[in-house]
Design a protein around this motif. Structure first.
Motif, PDB file in Angstrom:
ATOM      1  N   LEU A 179       0.829  -1.208   0.000  1.00 17.27           N
ATOM      2  CA  LEU A 179       0.000   0.000   0.000  1.00 17.27           C
ATOM      3  C   LEU A 179       0.861   1.255   0.000  1.00 17.27           C
ATOM      4  O   LEU A 179       0.542   2.246  -0.671  1.00 17.27           O
ATOM      5  CB  LEU A 179      -0.951   0.000   1.199  1.00 17.27           C
ATOM      6  N   GLN A 180       1.970   1.216   0.732  1.00 17.13           N
ATOM      7  CA  GLN A 180       2.887   2.356   0.733  1.00 17.13           C
ATOM      8  C   GLN A 180       3.504   2.540  -0.650  1.00 17.13           C
ATOM      9  O   GLN A 180       3.728   3.676  -1.083  1.00 17.13           O
ATOM     10  CB  GLN A 180       3.964   2.173   1.790  1.00 17.13           C
ATOM     11  N   ASN A 181       3.752   1.452  -1.355  1.00 16.08           N
ATOM     12  CA  ASN A 181       4.318   1.545  -2.705  1.00 16.08           C
ATOM     13  C   ASN A 181       3.391   2.227  -3.703  1.00 16.08           C
ATOM     14  O   ASN A 181       3.864   2.767  -4.713  1.00 16.08           O
ATOM     15  CB  ASN A 181       4.705   0.157  -3.230  1.00 16.08           C
ATOM     16  N   ILE A 182       2.079   2.202  -3.454  1.00 12.55           N
ATOM     17  CA  ILE A 182       1.165   2.888  -4.372  1.00 12.55           C
ATOM     18  C   ILE A 182       0.793   4.284  -3.879  1.00 12.55           C
ATOM     19  O   ILE A 182      -0.063   4.944  -4.460  1.00 12.55           O
ATOM     20  CB  ILE A 182      -0.107   2.051  -4.651  1.00 12.55           C
ATOM     21  N   GLY A 183       1.418   4.726  -2.771  1.00 10.62           N
ATOM     22  CA  GLY A 183       1.236   6.099  -2.337  1.00 10.62           C
ATOM     23  C   GLY A 183       0.459   6.324  -1.059  1.00 10.62           C
ATOM     24  O   GLY A 183       0.228   7.466  -0.666  1.00 10.62           O
ATOM     25  N   ALA A 227      -7.474  -0.332   8.930  1.00  3.69           N
ATOM     26  CA  ALA A 227      -8.278   0.730   8.333  1.00  3.69           C
ATOM     27  C   ALA A 227      -7.332   1.568   7.496  1.00  3.69           C
ATOM     28  O   ALA A 227      -6.304   2.043   7.986  1.00  3.69           O
ATOM     29  CB  ALA A 227      -8.944   1.581   9.398  1.00  3.69           C
ATOM     30  N   VAL A 228      -7.664   1.720   6.223  1.00  3.49           N
ATOM     31  CA  VAL A 228      -6.819   2.479   5.299  1.00  3.49           C
ATOM     32  C   VAL A 228      -7.622   3.672   4.793  1.00  3.49           C
ATOM     33  O   VAL A 228      -8.692   3.507   4.205  1.00  3.49           O
ATOM     34  CB  VAL A 228      -6.367   1.601   4.110  1.00  3.49           C
ATOM     35  N   THR A 229      -7.112   4.869   5.049  1.00  3.50           N
ATOM     36  CA  THR A 229      -7.738   6.087   4.563  1.00  3.50           C
ATOM     37  C   THR A 229      -6.997   6.533   3.319  1.00  3.50           C
ATOM     38  O   THR A 229      -5.766   6.632   3.324  1.00  3.50           O
ATOM     39  CB  THR A 229      -7.695   7.193   5.633  1.00  3.50           C
ATOM     40  N   THR A 230      -7.755   6.785   2.256  1.00  5.09           N
ATOM     41  CA  THR A 230      -7.134   7.133   0.983  1.00  5.09           C
ATOM     42  C   THR A 230      -8.051   8.051   0.186  1.00  5.09           C
ATOM     43  O   THR A 230      -9.214   8.229   0.532  1.00  5.09           O
ATOM     44  CB  THR A 230      -6.811   5.858   0.174  1.00  5.09           C
ATOM     45  N   SER A 231      -7.521   8.590  -0.886  1.00  8.00           N
ATOM     46  CA  SER A 231      -8.340   9.410  -1.771  1.00  8.00           C
ATOM     47  C   SER A 231      -9.269   8.504  -2.575  1.00  8.00           C
ATOM     48  O   SER A 231      -8.967   7.328  -2.803  1.00  8.00           O
ATOM     49  CB  SER A 231      -7.449  10.231  -2.709  1.00  8.00           C
ATOM     50  N   LEU A 232     -10.393   9.050  -2.984  1.00  7.82           N
ATOM     51  CA  LEU A 232     -11.369   8.255  -3.727  1.00  7.82           C
ATOM     52  C   LEU A 232     -10.796   7.724  -5.033  1.00  7.82           C
ATOM     53  O   LEU A 232     -11.143   6.630  -5.468  1.00  7.82           O
ATOM     54  CB  LEU A 232     -12.625   9.081  -4.017  1.00  7.82           C
ATOM     55  N   ASN A 233      -9.891   8.480  -5.655  1.00  9.53           N
ATOM     56  CA  ASN A 233      -9.344   8.016  -6.938  1.00  9.53           C
ATOM     57  C   ASN A 233      -8.383   6.843  -6.779  1.00  9.53           C
ATOM     58  O   ASN A 233      -8.055   6.188  -7.754  1.00  9.53           O
ATOM     59  CB  ASN A 233      -8.698   9.164  -7.719  1.00  9.53           C
ATOM     60  N   LEU A 234      -7.944   6.531  -5.546  1.00  3.03           N
ATOM     61  CA  LEU A 234      -7.057   5.389  -5.318  1.00  3.03           C
ATOM     62  C   LEU A 234      -7.770   4.175  -4.723  1.00  3.03           C
ATOM     63  O   LEU A 234      -7.161   3.131  -4.546  1.00  3.03           O
ATOM     64  CB  LEU A 234      -5.920   5.777  -4.354  1.00  3.03           C
ATOM     65  N   ILE A 235      -9.058   4.307  -4.435  1.00  2.52           N
ATOM     66  CA  ILE A 235      -9.757   3.264  -3.687  1.00  2.52           C
ATOM     67  C   ILE A 235      -9.705   1.902  -4.378  1.00  2.52           C
ATOM     68  O   ILE A 235      -9.439   0.887  -3.750  1.00  2.52           O
ATOM     69  CB  ILE A 235     -11.211   3.686  -3.365  1.00  2.52           C
ATOM     70  N   GLY A 236      -9.924   1.855  -5.670  1.00  2.21           N
ATOM     71  CA  GLY A 236      -9.875   0.590  -6.403  1.00  2.21           C
ATOM     72  C   GLY A 236      -8.501  -0.029  -6.373  1.00  2.21           C
ATOM     73  O   GLY A 236      -8.341  -1.237  -6.170  1.00  2.21           O
TER      74      GLY A 236
END
Length: 119
Positions: free
Chosen positions: A59-63, A99-108
């Motif tokens: 997950l860290q590798n994708i930002g 629990a992972v909080t992320t931007s909507l554009n990265l959710i998939g």
């Protein structure tokens, strides 16, 4: 007789209000679980910890930054089967929920990455 100080004390103003702001959501929280089973609790814990670390690293590798990845549940339970009314020990199940909080554009991409790496 009213003095100027008394007149100021007798005056009251009450104001009530309500405001609404509508915004488009830009973040999401995803819960990702890692479940392992083994006859020995320690081995199940170790396997689970390795998989969780792999999920976090991927997950860290994708930002996704570390501060947006939190452990929200950790449990160890013995597992049993019942055969002909008799209880048989199956081993231990270890579960860690993130629990992972992320931007909507990265959710998939977050979901796909977690699944590919053991979540």
């Amino acid at each position: 007789m009213h003095t100027q100080a008394n007149l100021l004390l007798e005056r009251n103003i009450k104001v009530y209000g309500m405001g609404t702001i509508l915004v488009e959501p830009d973040t999401a929280e995803v819960q990702i679980g890692v479940v392992t089973q083994n006859m020995e609790a320690q081995i199940a814990q170790q396997e689970n910890a390795m998989i969780v670390q792999e999920v976090i690293h991927s997950l860290q590798n994708i930002g996704v930054v570390q501060e947006n990845i939190q452990t929200i549940d950790y449990s160890i339970f013995p597992q049993y089967d019942y055969v002909n009314g008799l209880q048989q020990f199956k081993g231990y199940q270890v579960t860690i929920m993130l629990a992972v909080t992320t931007s909507l554009n990265l959710i998939g991409e977050v979901i796909d990455t977690a699944i590919r790496n053991g979540g």
